[in-house]
Design an enzyme around this catalytic site. Structure first.
Site, PDB file in Angstrom:
ATOM      1  N   GLU A 231      -5.295  -5.497  10.702  1.00 45.26           N
ATOM      2  CA  GLU A 231      -4.437  -3.983  11.437  1.00 45.26           C
ATOM      3  C   GLU A 231      -4.865  -3.154  12.620  1.00 45.26           C
ATOM      4  OE1 GLU A 231      -2.324  -3.124   7.162  1.00 45.26           O
ATOM      5  OE2 GLU A 231      -4.403  -2.278   7.608  1.00 45.26           O
TER       6      GLU A 231
ATOM      7  N   LYS B  46      -0.230   4.429   0.069  1.00 47.44           N
ATOM      8  CA  LYS B  46      -0.807   5.636   0.125  1.00 47.44           C
ATOM      9  C   LYS B  46       0.100   6.843  -0.646  1.00 47.44           C
ATOM     10  CE  LYS B  46      -0.189   3.471   4.711  1.00 47.44           C
ATOM     11  NZ  LYS B  46      -0.211   3.543   6.134  1.00 47.44           N
TER      12      LYS B  46
ATOM     13  N   ASN C  85       1.031  -0.787   0.038  1.00 48.76           N
ATOM     14  CA  ASN C  85      -0.229  -0.287   0.148  1.00 48.76           C
ATOM     15  C   ASN C  85       1.389   1.041  -0.160  1.00 48.76           C
ATOM     16  OD1 ASN C  85      -1.647   1.793   0.649  1.00 48.76           O
ATOM     17  ND2 ASN C  85      -2.609   1.083   2.727  1.00 48.76           N
TER      18      ASN C  85
ATOM     19  N   SER D 103       3.660  -2.379   9.957  1.00 45.58           N
ATOM     20  CA  SER D 103       4.812  -2.200  10.197  1.00 45.58           C
ATOM     21  C   SER D 103       5.395  -3.793   9.823  1.00 45.58           C
ATOM     22  CB  SER D 103       5.113  -2.037  11.784  1.00 45.58           C
ATOM     23  OG  SER D 103       5.019  -0.621  11.803  1.00 45.58           O
TER      24      SER D 103
ATOM     25  N   GLY E 153       2.195   2.643  11.013  1.00 46.45           N
ATOM     26  CA  GLY E 153       3.651   2.849  10.493  1.00 46.45           C
ATOM     27  C   GLY E 153       4.503   3.413  11.538  1.00 46.45           C
TER      28      GLY E 153
ATOM     29  N   GLU F  43      -6.767   4.582   7.697  1.00 48.15           N
ATOM     30  CA  GLU F  43      -6.544   5.912   8.151  1.00 48.15           C
ATOM     31  C   GLU F  43      -7.517   6.664   6.903  1.00 48.15           C
ATOM     32  OE1 GLU F  43      -2.668   6.119   5.801  1.00 48.15           O
ATOM     33  OE2 GLU F  43      -1.868   4.912   7.727  1.00 48.15           O
TER      34      GLU F  43
ATOM     35  N   HIS G  51      -9.494   0.954   4.934  1.00 49.93           N
ATOM     36  CA  HIS G  51      -7.791   1.665   5.818  1.00 49.93           C
ATOM     37  C   HIS G  51      -8.300   2.344   6.700  1.00 49.93           C
ATOM     38  CE1 HIS G  51      -3.618   2.484   6.449  1.00 49.93           C
ATOM     39  NE2 HIS G  51      -3.473   1.611   5.930  1.00 49.93           N
TER      40      HIS G  51
HETATM   41  C1  PEP Z   1      -1.068  -0.098   6.214  1.00 52.28           C
HETATM   42  O1  PEP Z   1      -0.710   1.208   6.126  1.00 52.28           O
HETATM   43  O2  PEP Z   1      -1.781  -0.511   5.860  1.00 52.28           O
HETATM   44  C2  PEP Z   1       0.320  -0.214   7.209  1.00 52.28           C
HETATM   45  C3  PEP Z   1       0.047  -1.634   7.089  1.00 52.28           C
HETATM   46  O3  PEP Z   1       1.416   0.552   7.573  1.00 52.28           O
HETATM   47  P1  PEP Z   1       2.745   0.124   7.866  1.00 52.28           P
HETATM   48  O4  PEP Z   1       3.178  -1.086   7.277  1.00 52.28           O
HETATM   49  O5  PEP Z   1       3.643   1.100   7.070  1.00 52.28           O
HETATM   50  O6  PEP Z   1       2.967  -0.283   9.606  1.00 52.28           O
END
Ligand code: PEP
Length: 254
Positions: free
Chosen positions: A170, A14, A12, A215, A176, A100, A98
């Site tokens: 998630e 972003k 992803n 992460s 992040g 976000e 997601h």
């Molecule tokens: C995400 O945005 O779905 C995500 C898991 O980000 P990150 O891997 O940077 O934590």
């Protein structure tokens, strides 16, 4: 049995990578896919304005995902795009819900369910995201929160559509932040989600892949994937470089 499911890793991107970087990273990804021997499915979700370039650069060898979609087919929704718009570009997957989007753009459970339904109706493959915040985890509400989010999604999915659905667990506190869930924490929630899948979709639930996201990096992916109910990863930061996403995909092979 989880081993029957081919692991699925989706990057992803972003709000990163413009046209030139999208083309370069996808070209590198495509070149590296052969080494995975088809043992893991890989996709990537670029910025919306780069989707067409991404599909072109992927040459049919790497499925492209969108990061979002509107649930309406058309109408007065300035700044949005529909499932049909994505499908006509050759986009294959769409991420919905997601964290976000949930936190910053008002995507609540009802909207996520409508987006999931719209994706299925329009021939796209939804990757529907769920996850609890740190306060919810610390308050002992993880399963109540995740359960409600998953039930809202599964309420609009028919058993025969199970094969087209991916869920992504998630934990918001792990996205992040560099703090990933321990493999045991991930497995605990993934097993819970698998129970809900079975309750709603019956035996068809066995084909639904549940990715972990938060992460994930080349050096922790294998430990997470060693859990029986973790079927791959949704990867943000560590997906921006093709080498890193390919290393994660390699670590996710069963
Ligand atoms: C995400 O945005 O779905 C995500 C898991 O980000 P990150 O891997 O940077 O934590």
């Amino acid at each position: 049995m989880s081993t029957a499911r081919v692991p699925f890793v989706c990057g992803n991107w972003k709000l990163h990578h413009g046209v030139a970087a999208t083309r370069a990273q996808i070209t590198e990804l495509v070149a590296g896919l052969g080494a995975l021997g088809g043992a893991v499915d890989v996709a990537v979700a670029p910025v919306a304005t780069c989707l067409s370039v991404a599909v072109d650069a992927a040459q049919g060898r790497l499925p492209i995902a969108a990061q979002n979609v509107h649930f309406a087919e058309k109408g007065a929704f300035t700044g949005e795009w529909s499932v049909a718009h994505l499908a006509e570009l050759g986009v294959r997957y769409v991420i919905v819900g997601h964290s976000e989007r949930r936190a910053m753009f008002g995507d609540d459970d009802a909207a996520v369910a409508k987006k999931t339904r719209a994706a299925l109706d329009g021939g796209l493959l939804p990757i529907a995201c769920v996850g609890e915040t740190l306060a919810e985890r610390e308050g002992g509400a993880t399963k109540a929160v995740v359960g409600k989010q998953v039930e809202a999604i599964l309420a609009v999915v028919k058993p025969d559509e199970a094969v087209r659905l991916t869920l992504a667990y998630e934990p918001v506190w792990a996205i992040g932040t560099g703090k990933n869930a321990t493999p045991e924490q991930a497995q605990d929630v993934h097993a819970f989600i698998r129970g809900l899948l079975h309750k709603h979709l019956g035996e068809k639930a066995a084909v639904v892949r549940v990715q972990y996201g938060g992460s994930v990096k080349p050096d922790n992916a294998a430990q997470l994937m060693a859990q029986p109910d973790v079927d791959g990863a949704l990867v943000g930061g560590a997906s921006l470089e093709a080498k890193s996403l390919l290393a994660i995909a390699a670590a996710c092979r069963r």
